[in-house]
Scaffold this active site. Structure first.
Site, PDB file in Angstrom:
ATOM      1  N   GLU A 186     -10.230 -34.950   0.407  1.00 57.88           N
ATOM      2  CA  GLU A 186     -10.256 -36.504  -0.376  1.00 57.88           C
ATOM      3  C   GLU A 186      -9.201 -37.437   0.699  1.00 57.88           C
ATOM      4  OE1 GLU A 186      -5.490 -34.881  -2.098  1.00 57.88           O
ATOM      5  OE2 GLU A 186      -7.446 -33.808  -3.383  1.00 57.88           O
ATOM      6  N   GLU A 366     -10.259 -28.523  -6.577  1.00 57.04           N
ATOM      7  CA  GLU A 366      -8.175 -28.175  -6.877  1.00 57.04           C
ATOM      8  C   GLU A 366      -8.002 -28.480  -7.687  1.00 57.04           C
ATOM      9  OE1 GLU A 366      -6.184 -29.868  -3.652  1.00 57.04           O
ATOM     10  OE2 GLU A 366      -8.027 -29.612  -2.277  1.00 57.04           O
TER      11      GLU A 366
HETATM   12  C1  FCB Z   1      -4.082 -31.841  -2.697  1.00 58.93           C
HETATM   13  C2  FCB Z   1      -4.542 -31.771  -1.350  1.00 58.93           C
HETATM   14  C3  FCB Z   1      -3.877 -30.353  -1.511  1.00 58.93           C
HETATM   15  C4  FCB Z   1      -2.908 -29.843  -2.287  1.00 58.93           C
HETATM   16  C5  FCB Z   1      -2.401 -30.348  -3.852  1.00 58.93           C
HETATM   17  C6  FCB Z   1      -1.203 -30.296  -3.697  1.00 58.93           C
HETATM   18  O1  FCB Z   1      -4.024 -32.873  -2.538  1.00 58.93           O
HETATM   19  O2  FCB Z   1      -6.148 -31.210  -1.337  1.00 58.93           O
HETATM   20  O3  FCB Z   1      -4.552 -29.621   0.230  1.00 58.93           O
HETATM   21  O4  FCB Z   1      -1.551 -30.335  -0.918  1.00 58.93           O
HETATM   22  O5  FCB Z   1      -3.124 -31.189  -3.554  1.00 58.93           O
END
Ligand code: FCB
Length: 484
Positions: A186, A366
Site C-alpha cells: 500500500e 487483504e
Molecule cells: C490496510 C493495512 C493493514 C490493516 C488494514 C485494516 O490498509 O494494510 O495493515 O491496517 O488496512
C-alpha cells in the site's frame, strides 16, 4: 459505533452452502490470512531490533487514538509456535506476513541482525513444517527510524536503494523456502496518510513530499524486484496496492472532477506506472509543481513485469470538492471503522481493473472488517464479520465467473492487532486476542472460514459422489470439535 451488518443476501451458510461456495473456486486457488510485523510482533526492543518510524510516531501526543503502540502488540515474537499451531488447527493453507526491516537491519544500513533473521527462519520453517505456504512482504510501513531521521526516509531516493539492498538480502536468506515476495504494501498509504495528511508515521504534511514519496516507493518496488530476482531467479515478485472505486459526492461537475482526480491518485497513479509505464497525465497536471522528480529510466524500472498484483480491498471511497476520501456513501451499511460494506462494488471494481489494464494474476491480499466483538461464555459470535467475509468471497467468485484472473484470497487479519492510528480499539481479527492475557480465541468467523477452506480442499471426487448427509457429518466432525 458499530454499524449494521451487511443485509439480506448473506445468511449464515449451511454446510451444503459452504460446499457450493467452495466449488466456485478453481483448483489451486490460494486461501490464506494476512498480518504485518509491527501490528502483531511486539518485542520492539528484543534481540537487537532497531526502532522504526512507527515506534517514534506512537510517542507523539495524540498520534494514536488510545495512546498505545506496537511495543507489545500480540507478542507474536514470543508466541510464534503456538500461533502457527493455531493456524494449522484452522486449516489455513497460506500465510502472508511482513518482515520488520529494523529487526533484520536495525539502523537500515547493511549490518544485519542475526537473531532477527533467525526469527524469520523459524517462522518460515514453522509454516512449512505445518504445510502452510509462506508469502513474505518486505515493507509494511515500519521503516528503520534512522533512515527517517538522517535522510528524510522515503522522501530520499537513497531509501529506495537501501530497500533494494535489504530486499536482496532477504531473498538470499529466505528465498530457498519462500517463493513469493511482495515489495511494498500500500504505497498510497505511505505517501498520502504518512506524508500528506500526516495521520500515519512519519507524520509529515506536505503534498510535494507525498508525491516524491509515492514515486520513491514505486521505484523501491522496481529496484527491490530486480534485487530479489537477481538473488533468487524463479521466485515470484509482486506488489500489493490498496485499491477502491472513488465515487463522486454528487453529480455536480466539481464533485465529479475531484472524484476523477482522487481515482487518479489512488488507482491510476500506481497501476499506470506499474502496468502501462507512465504516470497518468491528468494527475501530473493536477499536482503541478508538487509532482515528483523522476530520473530517466525510472519508468522502465517501475514497469518491469510483475509476477502478481495484490489487491487490498475494504470499502469504496467518496470524494467531492468539499470533502475527500470519505469511506462510505451516505446511509450505506458500515463497519466499526465507518467503512462502507459494498461487496457488489468490489466485483464491479475488479472487472474494471480487468478491462482497463493488462493485469498479471491477481490476489486479494487483504480483505476484512472491524466490528465490536464481545466474548460471551468464552465465545465470540461475530456474525457481522462472518457475513462481511462471505459476501466478499462471493464477490471474488463473481469476478472469476466474469473472467478476472484471481488466484487467491487472504483475510485481514488472523489476529486482532495494533490497528495503526486507531490503536487496539478496532478489531479486525478472525481470532480474538485478550491483550491482558494474550489469550487467543477463534471467533465464529474463523470457524466459518475454516469450514470453507476444508470444503475447498476436499477432493472433488468426494464432493461430487458422497451422499450429502455423510459429507455434512464429516465436515462438522472436522470443524466442530478439533478447533480450539
Ligand atoms: C490496510 C493495512 C493493514 C490493516 C488494514 C485494516 O490498509 O494494510 O495493515 O491496517 O488496512
Amino acid at each position: 459505533m458499530c454499524g449494521p451488518a451487511p443485509r439480506g443476501d448473506v445468511l449464515p451458510t449451511s454446510n451444503s452452502g459452504i460446499e457450493a461456495l467452495a466449488r466456485r473456486f478453481p483448483a489451486g486457488f490460494l486461501w490464506g490470512v494476512s498480518t504485518s510485523a509491527y501490528q502483531i510482533e511486539g518485542a520492539a526492543a528484543s534481540d537487537g531490533r532497531g526502532p522504526s518510524i512507527w515506534d517514534e510516531f506512537c510517542r507523539l501526543p495524540g498520534a494514536i487514538a488510545d495512546g498505545s503502540s506496537g511495543e507489545t502488540a500480540c507478542d507474536h515474537y514470543h508466541r510464534l509456535q503456538s500461533d502457527l499451531d493455531l493456524m494449522q488447527r484452522l486449516g489455513i493453507p497460506a500465510y502472508r506476513f511482513s518482515i520488520s526491516w529494523p529487526r533484520v537491519r536495525p539502523d537500515g544500513g547493511a549490518a544485519g541482525n542475526e537473531p532477527g533473521l533467525t526469527f524469520y527462519d523459524r517462522l518460515v520453517d514453522g509454516l512449512l513444517s505445518r504445510g502452510i505456504q509462506p508469502l513474505a512482504t518486505l515493507y509494511h510501513w515500519d521503516l528503520p527510524a534512522r533512515l527517517q531521521r538522517e535522510s528524510g526516509g522515503w522522501a530520499d531516493r537513497g531509501t529506495a536503494e537501501a530497500f533494494a539492498d535489504y530486499a536482496g538480502m532477504m531473498a538470499r536468506r529466505l528465498g530457498d523456502r519462500v517463493r513469493s515476495f511482495t515489495t511494498q504494501n500500500e504505497p498510497w498509504v505511505t505517501a498520502t496518510l504518512g506524508h500528506e495528511m500526516g495521520v500515519f508515521a512519519p507524520g509529515v504534511k506536505s503534498r510535494a513530499t507525498a508525491m516524491q514519496v509515492a514515486h520513491h516507493c514505486l521505484l523501491s518496488h522496481g529496484l527491490g524486484a530486480q534485487a530479489v530476482r537477481a538473488a533468487r531467479p524463479g521466485v515470484s515478485v509482486g506488489i500489493v496496492l490498496n485499491l477502491s472505486p472513488v465515487y463522486p459526492a454528487s453529480d455536480a461537475p466539481e464533485d465529479v472532477l475531484q472524484a476523477t482526480r482522487d481515482d487518479g491518485l489512488l488507482v491510476r497513479w500506481y497501476l499506470d506506472a506499474l502496468l502501462l509505464g507512465a504516470y497518468p497525465a491528468d494527475v501530473l497536471d493536477y499536482v503541478g509543481a508538487d509532482g515528483p522528480r523522476i530520473r530517466p529510466g525510472d519508468a522502465q524500472t517501475i514497469a518491469a513485469p510483475l509476477d502478481f498484483l495484490g489487491v487490498n480491498f475494504y470499502n469504496p471511497m467518496v470524494s467531492g470538492a468539499g470533502r475527500r476520501w470519505v469511506p462510505a456513501r451516505e446511509g450505506a451499511p458500515v463497519t466499526d471503522m465507518g467503512w462502507e460494506v459494498a461487496p457488489r462494488d468490489f466485483s464491479e471494481f475488479l472487472l474494471r481493473l480487468h478491462h482497463d489494464y493488462p493485469l498479471p494474476p491477481l490476489y486479494i491480499a487483504e480483505n476484512g472488517a472491524a466490528y465490536q466483538d464481545r466474548v460471551v461464555n468464552g465465545q465470540v459470535d461475530d456474525e457481522p464479520r462472518r457475513a462481511y467475509l462471505e459476501s466478499h468471497v462471493r464477490a471474488v467468485a463473481d469476478a472469476i465467473d466474469l473472467g478476472v484472473d484471481l488466484r487467491g484470497y487472504f483475510v485481514w487479519s488472523l489476529l486482532d492487532n495494533f490497528e495503526w492510528a486507531h490503536g487496539y480499539a478496532k478489531r479486525f481479527g478472525i481470532v480474538h486476542v485478550d491483550y491482558a492475557t494474550q489469550e487467543r480465541r477463534p471467533k465464529q468467523s474463523a470457524l466459518w472460514y475454516s469450514r470453507l477452506l476444508r470444503a475447498f480442499l476436499q477432493p472433488a471426487s468426494t464432493r461430487a459422489t458422497e451422499p450429502r448427509q455423510s459429507t455434512c457429518e464429516g465436515m462438522s466432525r472436522r470443524t466442530g470439535s478439533e478447533l480450539p
